[in-house]
Design a protein around this motif. Structure first.
Motif, PDB file in Angstrom:
ATOM      1  N   GLN A  72       0.834  -1.211   0.000  1.00 33.28           N
ATOM      2  CA  GLN A  72       0.000   0.000   0.000  1.00 33.28           C
ATOM      3  C   GLN A  72       0.867   1.258   0.000  1.00 33.28           C
ATOM      4  O   GLN A  72       0.599   2.214  -0.733  1.00 33.28           O
ATOM      5  CB  GLN A  72      -0.919  -0.003   1.227  1.00 33.28           C
ATOM      6  CG  GLN A  72      -1.798   1.210   1.359  1.00 33.28           C
ATOM      7  CD  GLN A  72      -2.882   1.269   0.296  1.00 33.28           C
ATOM      8  OE1 GLN A  72      -3.295   0.239  -0.206  1.00 33.28           O
ATOM      9  NE2 GLN A  72      -3.314   2.469  -0.039  1.00 33.28           N
ATOM     10  N   LYS A  74       3.936   1.448  -1.118  1.00 32.89           N
ATOM     11  CA  LYS A  74       4.620   1.532  -2.420  1.00 32.89           C
ATOM     12  C   LYS A  74       3.693   2.124  -3.483  1.00 32.89           C
ATOM     13  O   LYS A  74       4.118   2.935  -4.300  1.00 32.89           O
ATOM     14  CB  LYS A  74       5.126   0.158  -2.860  1.00 32.89           C
ATOM     15  CG  LYS A  74       6.346  -0.288  -2.099  1.00 32.89           C
ATOM     16  CD  LYS A  74       6.932  -1.562  -2.662  1.00 32.89           C
ATOM     17  CE  LYS A  74       8.173  -1.950  -1.862  1.00 32.89           C
ATOM     18  NZ  LYS A  74       8.882  -3.069  -2.439  1.00 32.89           N
ATOM     19  N   ILE A  75       2.427   1.741  -3.445  1.00 34.40           N
ATOM     20  CA  ILE A  75       1.464   2.295  -4.410  1.00 34.40           C
ATOM     21  C   ILE A  75       1.307   3.794  -4.185  1.00 34.40           C
ATOM     22  O   ILE A  75       1.274   4.578  -5.132  1.00 34.40           O
ATOM     23  CB  ILE A  75       0.114   1.560  -4.292  1.00 34.40           C
ATOM     24  CG1 ILE A  75       0.267   0.117  -4.784  1.00 34.40           C
ATOM     25  CG2 ILE A  75      -0.957   2.279  -5.099  1.00 34.40           C
ATOM     26  CD1 ILE A  75      -0.932  -0.750  -4.519  1.00 34.40           C
ATOM     27  N   THR A  76       1.251   4.199  -2.924  1.00 35.39           N
ATOM     28  CA  THR A  76       1.146   5.628  -2.611  1.00 35.39           C
ATOM     29  C   THR A  76       2.388   6.371  -3.104  1.00 35.39           C
ATOM     30  O   THR A  76       2.283   7.443  -3.707  1.00 35.39           O
ATOM     31  CB  THR A  76       0.965   5.828  -1.094  1.00 35.39           C
ATOM     32  OG1 THR A  76      -0.193   5.114  -0.676  1.00 35.39           O
ATOM     33  CG2 THR A  76       0.827   7.289  -0.745  1.00 35.39           C
ATOM     34  N   SER A  79       2.279   6.715  -6.873  1.00 29.43           N
ATOM     35  CA  SER A  79       1.320   7.741  -7.273  1.00 29.43           C
ATOM     36  C   SER A  79       1.923   9.138  -7.113  1.00 29.43           C
ATOM     37  O   SER A  79       1.794   9.995  -7.998  1.00 29.43           O
ATOM     38  CB  SER A  79       0.045   7.610  -6.435  1.00 29.43           C
ATOM     39  OG  SER A  79      -0.877   8.601  -6.803  1.00 29.43           O
ATOM     40  N   CYS A 123      -5.226   0.863 -10.559  1.00 27.69           N
ATOM     41  CA  CYS A 123      -5.222   0.937  -9.091  1.00 27.69           C
ATOM     42  C   CYS A 123      -4.652   2.262  -8.582  1.00 27.69           C
ATOM     43  O   CYS A 123      -4.918   2.657  -7.447  1.00 27.69           O
ATOM     44  CB  CYS A 123      -4.463  -0.237  -8.498  1.00 27.69           C
ATOM     45  SG  CYS A 123      -2.695  -0.164  -8.795  1.00 27.69           S
ATOM     46  N   LEU A 124      -3.899   2.970  -9.419  1.00 24.88           N
ATOM     47  CA  LEU A 124      -3.320   4.246  -8.991  1.00 24.88           C
ATOM     48  C   LEU A 124      -4.366   5.342  -8.838  1.00 24.88           C
ATOM     49  O   LEU A 124      -4.090   6.381  -8.255  1.00 24.88           O
ATOM     50  CB  LEU A 124      -2.232   4.691  -9.968  1.00 24.88           C
ATOM     51  CG  LEU A 124      -0.972   3.837  -9.970  1.00 24.88           C
ATOM     52  CD1 LEU A 124      -0.044   4.271 -11.084  1.00 24.88           C
ATOM     53  CD2 LEU A 124      -0.270   3.918  -8.637  1.00 24.88           C
ATOM     54  N   LYS A 127      -6.371   3.382  -5.023  1.00 23.28           N
ATOM     55  CA  LYS A 127      -5.675   2.676  -3.942  1.00 23.28           C
ATOM     56  C   LYS A 127      -4.824   3.580  -3.051  1.00 23.28           C
ATOM     57  O   LYS A 127      -4.771   3.358  -1.846  1.00 23.28           O
ATOM     58  CB  LYS A 127      -4.803   1.558  -4.515  1.00 23.28           C
ATOM     59  CG  LYS A 127      -5.575   0.283  -4.732  1.00 23.28           C
ATOM     60  CD  LYS A 127      -4.700  -0.889  -4.371  1.00 23.28           C
ATOM     61  CE  LYS A 127      -5.317  -2.175  -4.819  1.00 23.28           C
ATOM     62  NZ  LYS A 127      -6.380  -2.642  -3.970  1.00 23.28           N
ATOM     63  N   PRO A 128      -4.156   4.614  -3.599  1.00 24.72           N
ATOM     64  CA  PRO A 128      -3.350   5.444  -2.688  1.00 24.72           C
ATOM     65  C   PRO A 128      -4.191   6.166  -1.636  1.00 24.72           C
ATOM     66  O   PRO A 128      -3.662   6.588  -0.607  1.00 24.72           O
ATOM     67  CB  PRO A 128      -2.688   6.467  -3.620  1.00 24.72           C
ATOM     68  CG  PRO A 128      -2.707   5.841  -4.950  1.00 24.72           C
ATOM     69  CD  PRO A 128      -3.925   4.974  -4.990  1.00 24.72           C
ATOM     70  N   SER A 136      -4.676  -5.619  -0.260  1.00 25.66           N
ATOM     71  CA  SER A 136      -3.533  -5.085  -0.991  1.00 25.66           C
ATOM     72  C   SER A 136      -3.214  -5.975  -2.187  1.00 25.66           C
ATOM     73  O   SER A 136      -3.830  -7.025  -2.388  1.00 25.66           O
ATOM     74  CB  SER A 136      -2.332  -5.008  -0.050  1.00 25.66           C
ATOM     75  OG  SER A 136      -1.270  -4.383  -0.698  1.00 25.66           O
ATOM     76  N   LEU A 142       2.322  -6.175  -7.883  1.00 26.81           N
ATOM     77  CA  LEU A 142       3.121  -4.996  -7.547  1.00 26.81           C
ATOM     78  C   LEU A 142       4.337  -4.888  -8.470  1.00 26.81           C
ATOM     79  O   LEU A 142       4.679  -3.791  -8.932  1.00 26.81           O
ATOM     80  CB  LEU A 142       3.559  -5.046  -6.083  1.00 26.81           C
ATOM     81  CG  LEU A 142       4.259  -3.808  -5.561  1.00 26.81           C
ATOM     82  CD1 LEU A 142       3.364  -2.586  -5.680  1.00 26.81           C
ATOM     83  CD2 LEU A 142       4.693  -4.019  -4.125  1.00 26.81           C
ATOM     84  N   LEU A 145       3.115  -3.579 -11.717  1.00 31.08           N
ATOM     85  CA  LEU A 145       2.833  -2.151 -11.610  1.00 31.08           C
ATOM     86  C   LEU A 145       4.126  -1.338 -11.650  1.00 31.08           C
ATOM     87  O   LEU A 145       4.196  -0.301 -12.320  1.00 31.08           O
ATOM     88  CB  LEU A 145       2.063  -1.849 -10.328  1.00 31.08           C
ATOM     89  CG  LEU A 145       1.672  -0.391 -10.125  1.00 31.08           C
ATOM     90  CD1 LEU A 145       0.731   0.078 -11.233  1.00 31.08           C
ATOM     91  CD2 LEU A 145       1.034  -0.201  -8.764  1.00 31.08           C
TER      92      LEU A 145
END
Length: 167
Positions: A72, A74-76, A79, A123-124, A127-128, A136, A142, A145
């Motif tokens: 989570q 890492k996605i933030t 973004s 998801c961007l 999800k952030p 997750s 991941l 992504l």
């Protein structure tokens, strides 16, 4: 006629060569040296400048290698990274206010296929902003992504080079 009575003058030496005005070659050297110095400095700055995409690729590598971050987080971070690069390489009015599908379509505009609006990059968009305790992504998603983001950064670098070369 006797030879001793001839009115001969003494030998006259030419005048000393003056240093002023300098010859044409010296004028050329005087102009070319500062021009070469300025060009060398500009070339050095161009070769060593850190473009936003180069910095972003280095940050992406850090995000990939940071084992302390959860998926989570890492996605933030991804973004945030994409938003910063988009604002750096595009006019602020074009990228800064985009959200949701408009943001994903903007990201897709750099790529030949819609990896963000119709692929895993979707998801961007949300999800952030979800709470950390929600479900997750798995490690494979991941990694995919991260590859998509790296592909976007490389495409962004190519398009921004073309854009800046036109100016």
């Amino acid at each position: 006629m006797p030879t001793s009575t001839l009115p001969l003058r003494d030998i006259h030496l030419p005048d000393a060569i003056s240093a002023w005005p300098p010859a044409l070659g010296w004028w050329c050297v005087a102009v070319l040296i500062p021009v070469c110095i300025v060009l060398a400095v500009l070339l050095f700055k161009r070769l060593t400048r850190k473009t936003p995409v180069r910095v972003a690729l280095a940050l992406l590598k850090q995000i990939k290698q940071n084992a302390e971050l959860s998926p989570q987080q890492k996605i933030t971070e991804l973004s945030i990274l994409l938003r910063r690069v988009a604002i750096s390489v595009s006019p602020v009015q074009e990228a800064a206010s985009l959200t949701g599908d408009a943001w994903l379509h903007y990201l897709d505009s750099f790529l030949p296929s819609p990896l963000f609006s119709q692929g895993l990059g979707r998801c961007l968009a949300d999800k952030p902003y979800q709470p950390a305790n929600t479900e997750s992504m798995n490690a494979q998603q991941l990694a995919e992504l991260l590859t998509i983001v790296e592909t976007w950064l490389n495409a962004c670098a190519k398009s921004s080079k073309r854009r800046f070369n036109r100016v």
